[in-house]
Design a protein around this motif. Structure first.
Motif, short mmCIF file in Angstrom:
data_model
loop_
_atom_site.label_atom_id
_atom_site.label_comp_id
_atom_site.label_asym_id
_atom_site.label_seq_id
_atom_site.Cartn_x
_atom_site.Cartn_y
_atom_site.Cartn_z
N THR A 1 0.84 -1.19 0.00
CA THR A 1 0.00 0.00 0.00
C THR A 1 0.88 1.25 0.00
O THR A 1 1.81 1.37 0.80
CB THR A 1 -0.93 0.00 1.23
N ALA A 2 0.59 2.16 -0.93
CA ALA A 2 1.35 3.40 -1.05
C ALA A 2 0.84 4.42 -0.03
O ALA A 2 -0.20 4.23 0.59
CB ALA A 2 1.21 3.94 -2.46
N SER A 3 1.59 5.51 0.13
CA SER A 3 1.14 6.57 1.03
C SER A 3 1.05 7.87 0.24
O SER A 3 1.65 8.02 -0.82
CB SER A 3 2.12 6.73 2.20
N VAL A 4 0.29 8.81 0.78
CA VAL A 4 0.10 10.08 0.09
C VAL A 4 0.35 11.23 1.05
O VAL A 4 0.05 11.13 2.24
CB VAL A 4 -1.33 10.15 -0.52
N ASP A 5 0.98 12.29 0.55
CA ASP A 5 1.12 13.52 1.34
C ASP A 5 0.95 14.71 0.39
O ASP A 5 0.54 14.53 -0.75
CB ASP A 5 2.46 13.55 2.10
N GLU A 6 1.30 15.88 0.86
CA GLU A 6 1.04 17.08 0.06
C GLU A 6 1.84 17.10 -1.26
O GLU A 6 1.48 17.81 -2.19
CB GLU A 6 1.28 18.37 0.87
N THR A 7 2.89 16.28 -1.32
CA THR A 7 3.68 16.25 -2.56
C THR A 7 3.24 15.14 -3.51
O THR A 7 3.79 14.98 -4.59
CB THR A 7 5.19 16.08 -2.27
N GLY A 8 2.25 14.34 -3.09
CA GLY A 8 1.74 13.29 -3.96
C GLY A 8 1.89 11.91 -3.37
O GLY A 8 2.14 11.75 -2.17
N TRP A 9 1.75 10.90 -4.24
CA TRP A 9 1.81 9.50 -3.81
C TRP A 9 3.25 9.02 -3.75
O TRP A 9 4.07 9.39 -4.59
CB TRP A 9 1.04 8.63 -4.79
N HIS A 10 3.54 8.16 -2.76
CA HIS A 10 4.88 7.60 -2.63
C HIS A 10 4.77 6.11 -2.37
O HIS A 10 3.92 5.67 -1.58
CB HIS A 10 5.62 8.25 -1.45
N ASP A 11 5.65 5.36 -3.03
CA ASP A 11 5.65 3.93 -2.76
C ASP A 11 6.69 3.64 -1.70
O ASP A 11 7.71 4.32 -1.60
CB ASP A 11 5.97 3.14 -4.03
N CYS A 12 6.41 2.62 -0.91
CA CYS A 12 7.36 2.28 0.14
C CYS A 12 8.51 1.47 -0.42
O CYS A 12 9.55 1.35 0.19
CB CYS A 12 6.66 1.52 1.24
N CYS A 13 8.31 0.95 -1.80
CA CYS A 13 9.38 0.28 -2.55
C CYS A 13 9.97 -0.94 -1.85
O CYS A 13 11.16 -1.22 -1.96
CB CYS A 13 10.50 1.26 -2.92
N GLU A 14 9.13 -1.65 -1.10
CA GLU A 14 9.59 -2.93 -0.57
C GLU A 14 9.07 -4.01 -1.51
O GLU A 14 7.93 -3.97 -1.94
CB GLU A 14 8.98 -3.19 0.81
N GLY A 15 9.89 -4.98 -1.79
CA GLY A 15 9.43 -6.14 -2.54
C GLY A 15 9.29 -5.90 -4.02
O GLY A 15 9.61 -4.84 -4.54
N GLU A 16 8.80 -6.92 -4.68
CA GLU A 16 8.69 -6.93 -6.13
C GLU A 16 7.47 -6.14 -6.59
O GLU A 16 6.40 -6.24 -6.02
CB GLU A 16 8.53 -8.37 -6.61
#
Ligand code: ZN
Length: 194
Positions: free
Chosen positions: A114-129
């Protein structure tokens, strides 16, 4: 059993206890209409549109978009089950306004978490494939609510399987007030011809 499953089963047991004569309801919707709306957890079509069991079809997906599958359901709704009026209801503060196809493709390429979102947009936690499969999907995101309601009403109206005599109404649900606000241009585009 997970906590959620336990809660759902408890709630269902209560529902069954109060079920009354709803077991006798016929399959075709008694009030002969259908609603296409977003899956957003804040929207409860039964409450915002005053529905009881057996009243109407409610078709939900991310955004309440007129996807091929939503149209499949609408066609079944009138052709086999007799609905005569349809609503397309999108809403304010929809999650579908927060990303686009490229962003979703990038996030899924990073990982399946599951990605996260803040004022700069969506971010992936980039764990795993991750996977590139998300780049091949049209996610039907939204950049303007009124335009998306209009586009979806038009797409349904222009479908060859949809008869001219079904009016299609366009609305936006306001998440701050619970009010349904009409999109007059959409309702005009969806008016019944005969
Ligand atoms: Zn939404």
């Amino acid at each position: 059993m997970s906590k959620v499953v336990e809660e759902v089963i408890d709630a269902n047991n209560q529902y069954v206890a109060d079920f009354g004569d709803k077991g006798n309801l016929p399959m075709p919707p008694g009030r002969q209409f259908a609603v296409l709306t977003c899956m957003d957890a804040r929207l409860d079509p039964a409450k915002y549109a005053g529905l009881a069991e057996g009243d109407a079809h409610v078709i939900r997906n991310a955004g309440g978009r007129a996807s091929d599958d939503a149209i499949r359901s609408l066609v079944i709704s009138y052709k086999l089950l007799g609905t005569k009026e349809w609503f397309v209801i999108h809403h304010t503060d929809c999650g579908m306004e927060t990303f686009n196809n490229d962003i979703m493709g990038d996030l899924l390429s990073g990982s399946l978490k599951t990605a996260s979102v803040d004022e700069t947009g969506w971010h992936d936690c980039c764990e795993g494939e991750g996977t590139t499969d998300g780049r091949f999907i049209e996610w039907l995101t939204i950049s303007d609510q009124e335009q998306s309601v209009l586009a979806d009403v038009k797409r349904i109206r222009n479908n060859s399987m949809v008869p001219d005599d079904i009016p299609i109404y366009g609305y936006i649900y306001d998440c701050k007030t619970g009010k349904l606000n009409e999109v007059p241009e959409a309702t005009a585009a969806g008016r019944a011809v005969s």
